[in-house]
Design an enzyme around this catalytic site. Structure first.
Site, short mmCIF file in Angstrom:
data_model
loop_
_atom_site.label_atom_id
_atom_site.label_comp_id
_atom_site.label_asym_id
_atom_site.label_seq_id
_atom_site.Cartn_x
_atom_site.Cartn_y
_atom_site.Cartn_z
N CYS A 23 44.97 31.90 38.21
CA CYS A 23 44.68 31.20 36.95
C CYS A 23 45.94 31.10 36.08
O CYS A 23 46.46 32.11 35.62
CB CYS A 23 43.56 31.97 36.24
N CYS A 26 45.61 32.43 32.48
CA CYS A 26 45.55 33.90 32.51
C CYS A 26 46.96 34.49 32.50
O CYS A 26 47.24 35.45 31.79
CB CYS A 26 44.82 34.40 33.76
#
Length: 98
Positions: A23, A26
């Site tokens: 991600c 993230c």
């Protein structure tokens, strides 16, 4: 990892970062969370949960997207948000529960 419910039942606020290795957002949140921890020190615990390695936990807490941030205070969820969050917003939210 020690017992998740023990961790979130601390008196001080506990920020849980549900993330995934793949991600992008993230990864962008990691240095922000480090700055938050550096600024607040012992006033907060920040733990990262990899949703791919902890699917049962992610499912139990109904994490549908990453990153998802959940703030616990004495075992109760007091704030939750998915997606990118600004450092100032995280700081003010944690401080309001400290």
């Amino acid at each position: 990892m020690s017992n998740f419910s023990e961790i979130i039942n601390q008196e001080k606020p506990v920020l849980v970062d549900f993330f995934a290795e793949w991600c992008g957002p993230c990864k962008m949140m990691s240095p922000i969370l480090k700055e938050v921890k550096d600024e607040l020190g012992e006033k907060v615990s920040i733990i990262k949960i990899d949703v791919d390695k902890n699917q049962a936990l992610a499912s139990k807490y109904q994490v549908r997207g990453v990153p998802t941030f959940v703030l616990y205070k004495a075992g109760k969820q007091v704030w939750r948000q998915s997606g990118m969050v600004q450092k100032g917003e995280i700081l003010s939210i944690i401080n309001s529960f400290s």
